[in-house]
Write a protein that holds these residues in place. Structure first.
Motif, PDB file in Angstrom:
ATOM      1  N   TRP A  94      69.659  71.162  34.952  1.00 39.47           N
ATOM      2  CA  TRP A  94      70.670  71.448  33.942  1.00 39.47           C
ATOM      3  C   TRP A  94      71.325  70.146  33.482  1.00 39.47           C
ATOM      4  CZ3 TRP A  94      73.746  76.485  35.400  1.00 39.47           C
ATOM      5  CH2 TRP A  94      72.832  77.500  35.714  1.00 39.47           C
ATOM      6  N   LEU A  95      71.860  70.172  32.284  1.00 38.10           N
ATOM      7  CA  LEU A  95      72.579  69.007  31.776  1.00 38.10           C
ATOM      8  C   LEU A  95      73.898  68.887  32.549  1.00 38.10           C
ATOM      9  CD1 LEU A  95      71.945  67.001  29.471  1.00 38.10           C
ATOM     10  CD2 LEU A  95      73.358  68.433  27.975  1.00 38.10           C
ATOM     11  N   PRO A  96      74.197  67.705  33.109  1.00 37.26           N
ATOM     12  CA  PRO A  96      75.430  67.590  33.896  1.00 37.26           C
ATOM     13  C   PRO A  96      76.678  67.881  33.053  1.00 37.26           C
ATOM     14  CG  PRO A  96      73.974  65.747  34.370  1.00 37.26           C
ATOM     15  CD  PRO A  96      73.379  66.482  33.184  1.00 37.26           C
ATOM     16  N   GLN A  97      77.499  68.784  33.554  1.00 42.49           N
ATOM     17  CA  GLN A  97      78.737  69.121  32.842  1.00 42.49           C
ATOM     18  C   GLN A  97      79.861  68.202  33.303  1.00 42.49           C
ATOM     19  OE1 GLN A  97      79.898  73.268  32.931  1.00 42.49           O
ATOM     20  NE2 GLN A  97      81.256  72.987  31.178  1.00 42.49           N
ATOM     21  N   ILE A  98      80.657  67.770  32.352  1.00 40.70           N
ATOM     22  CA  ILE A  98      81.801  66.919  32.662  1.00 40.70           C
ATOM     23  C   ILE A  98      83.033  67.794  32.805  1.00 40.70           C
ATOM     24  CG2 ILE A  98      83.269  65.063  31.776  1.00 40.70           C
ATOM     25  CD1 ILE A  98      80.688  63.929  30.476  1.00 40.70           C
ATOM     26  N   THR A  99      83.699  67.656  33.931  1.00 41.54           N
ATOM     27  CA  THR A  99      84.893  68.447  34.192  1.00 41.54           C
ATOM     28  C   THR A  99      86.029  67.966  33.299  1.00 41.54           C
ATOM     29  OG1 THR A  99      84.183  68.660  36.483  1.00 41.54           O
ATOM     30  CG2 THR A  99      86.481  69.212  35.996  1.00 41.54           C
ATOM     31  N   VAL A 108      82.047  64.385  36.960  1.00 38.82           N
ATOM     32  CA  VAL A 108      80.744  64.821  36.463  1.00 38.82           C
ATOM     33  C   VAL A 108      80.144  65.778  37.486  1.00 38.82           C
ATOM     34  CG1 VAL A 108      78.430  64.114  35.748  1.00 38.82           C
ATOM     35  CG2 VAL A 108      80.392  62.632  35.260  1.00 38.82           C
ATOM     36  N   ASN A 109      79.718  66.935  36.997  1.00 36.84           N
ATOM     37  CA  ASN A 109      79.157  67.962  37.868  1.00 36.84           C
ATOM     38  C   ASN A 109      77.634  67.936  37.740  1.00 36.84           C
ATOM     39  OD1 ASN A 109      78.667  70.186  39.403  1.00 36.84           O
ATOM     40  ND2 ASN A 109      79.653  71.639  38.023  1.00 36.84           N
ATOM     41  N   GLY A 110      77.002  67.121  38.560  1.00 37.90           N
ATOM     42  CA  GLY A 110      75.555  66.959  38.484  1.00 37.90           C
ATOM     43  C   GLY A 110      75.212  65.490  38.403  1.00 37.90           C
TER      44      GLY A 110
END
Ligand code: FES
Length: 129
Positions: free
Chosen positions: A99-104, A118-120
């Motif tokens: 998945w594309l890393p999601q930014i919190t 960064v989540n990932g």
């Protein structure tokens, strides 16, 4: 919970955003392109009054090409991977398997939006900060 050493970086204000008009920025450092977008519908991890503002790493998880926000999704033109910004960056087409890393994101009382983590794992990195 352990505290992460990610910096909190201001990206934009809620009042500046229009649906489906992406804003580019860099996070967590200058060499890491990222994209903020107001989707106009609630999203996983979305912030703001409509819970629809999200941000993602701008680098495809397949081989690191830039992704673009287009037609309510993130698209990589190298091998046509697509990622759903409303579903935490889930990949649903093409060669990317991560998945594309999601930014919190967080929003303060003034409506200022901050990237905070960064989540990932961003493509090309061997570890997170
Ligand atoms: Fe994005 Fe291959 S680099 S699909």
């Amino acid at each position: 919970a352990p505290s992460l050493p990610y910096k909190s970086v201001k990206i934009a204000n809620v009042s500046q955003l229009s649906p489906n008009k992406p804003v580019t920025f860099n996070y967590p450092d200058a060499s890491s392109p990222a994209i903020l977008v107001k989707l106009g519908k609630p999203a996983i991890g979305g912030v703001g009054p409509q819970q629809d503002i999200v941000a993602f790493a701008g680098t495809c998880t397949h081989m690191g090409c830039p992704v673009q926000y287009q037609g309510e999704r993130f698209v990589c033109r190298c091998h046509f991977s697509m990622f759903d910004p409303a579903k935490a960056g889930q990949t649903y087409q093409g060669l990317a398997s991560s998945w594309l890393p999601q930014i919190t994101l967080t929003v303060d009382k003034k409506g200022d939006i901050y990237a905070t983590a960064v989540n990932g794992l961003i493509w090309g990195r061997v570890k997170n900060i």
